[in-house]
Design a protein around this motif. Structure first.
Motif, PDB file in Angstrom:
ATOM      1  N   GLU A 200      42.201 -16.109 -29.881  1.00  0.00           N
ATOM      2  CA  GLU A 200      43.119 -15.816 -28.788  1.00  0.00           C
ATOM      3  C   GLU A 200      44.047 -14.664 -29.117  1.00  0.00           C
ATOM      4  OE1 GLU A 200      45.086 -19.333 -27.466  1.00  0.00           O
ATOM      5  OE2 GLU A 200      43.206 -20.423 -27.303  1.00  0.00           O
ATOM      6  N   SER A 201      44.478 -14.559 -30.363  1.00  0.00           N
ATOM      7  CA  SER A 201      45.369 -13.467 -30.731  1.00  0.00           C
ATOM      8  C   SER A 201      45.233 -13.164 -32.216  1.00  0.00           C
ATOM      9  CB  SER A 201      46.821 -13.814 -30.390  1.00  0.00           C
ATOM     10  OG  SER A 201      47.244 -14.910 -31.165  1.00  0.00           O
ATOM     11  N   HIS A 202      45.731 -12.000 -32.597  1.00  0.00           N
ATOM     12  CA  HIS A 202      45.706 -11.612 -33.998  1.00  0.00           C
ATOM     13  C   HIS A 202      46.891 -10.707 -34.292  1.00  0.00           C
ATOM     14  CE1 HIS A 202      43.603  -8.241 -32.048  1.00  0.00           C
ATOM     15  NE2 HIS A 202      44.165  -7.503 -32.993  1.00  0.00           N
TER      16      HIS A 202
END
Length: 93
Positions: A37-39
């Protein structure tokens, strides 16, 4: 759909990020993976933090290693529950 009860993983990796080209290769590899979903990529400290639901940390590390041709070291893997919005779904302030 019970979105807020899915296991949510946060994984921290150590990688060598020497230049902007290395940064871009890591970023492209992460954006192409499903389930993330995110980094967050910290060039100064050589850390990459990956967040998402239901991904295998070993598989992510192997894919990043193959796509970037860089050594990847898993520092930490933890499970957390994502914060639910205040008031629950459908709540209007």
């Amino acid at each position: 759909m019970d979105y807020y009860r899915q296991p949510y993983c946060i994984m921290t990796l150590r990688m060598s990020i020497d230049c902007n080209g290395c940064y871009q290769r890591i970023r492209r590899a992460l954006l192409q993976m499903e389930g993330l979903e995110s980094h967050l990529i910290d060039k100064k400290h050589g850390r990459v933090v990956v967040c998402g639901a239901a991904f295998s940390p070993q598989d992510v590390a192997i894919k990043i290693r193959k796509r970037t041709n860089r050594r990847v070291e898993i520092l930490d893997v933890s499970e957390a529950s994502p914060a639910a919005p205040e008031g629950g779904p459908g709540h209007m302030p």
